[in-house]
Design a protein around this motif. Sequence first.
Motif: not given
Length: 287
Positions: A235-240
Amino acid sequence: MMKKRNRATRKIWLVKTLDYFYVILGAAFIAIAFNVLLLPNHIASGGVSGISTIINSLTGWTPAFIQWALNIPLFIAGVFFLGYQFGIKTFVGTMTIPLFVYLSQGFEPWTREPLVAALFGGVLVGFGLGIVFRGKASTGGTDVLAQIVHKYFHLSLGICVAIIDGLVVISAMFVFSIESGLYALIALFATSKTIDLVQVGLNQSKTVLVISEHQEEIRQAILFKIDRGITRLSAKGGYTDDEKQILLCVISQREFPKLKEVVKEIDSSAFVVVMSASEVMGEGFSV
């Protein structure tokens, strides 16, 4: 080779026979609920049985004959408009329920209290329908009409069923009373919940997603302390915008408190999402 083929053939016939047994058994439960709980208390909880309750009150006609008179043309319409999917098992369900209604019409009512009749009648009908669905069949009736409307008017199937059942309940309010219609809604709710219970069972599993900076420790704990398999999702962080991994695990209801305790011990700030898994198949879970 021939022996294996014969065993496979016998197994197929056993499964088919069991399916027909489910259909007939479920039809018996539905018919008994109709005659001993719903009909005597004027509870028209949707479908052909609800329509037959209303017509019986207005004309005195035998409910089983009314149901046959409605089910047969609806089944033919289903075959004509919807095609081959209306197989022999659905025909058996469509014909068997009125037969059992006719055979059990002399049974004494179990209660004259409408609320009790609505609750337990709904549960018994839902139990019967759940068994029929386990036999991979349908009881036909207004469900066929709902599927035809769904196909040609592009409304969702759930809305089509709700509209048809709603019209039956509203008709019951005019023929009997508003109170009778409200009892019918209670019966419909009890039926839907019982169908889910029969289909899914009591032991619902949990799907758990864990996001933590201590992925490896939590993974090891789930694997060896709880003895459950685990999957890593990228997954990939939405903010960072940082790359992360999510741990996915399916566990039984009784194991959930232990998993929660294990995760909290390792990382009290871990982000945990828990969802109900209505059906799980595979190693470690009963089918």
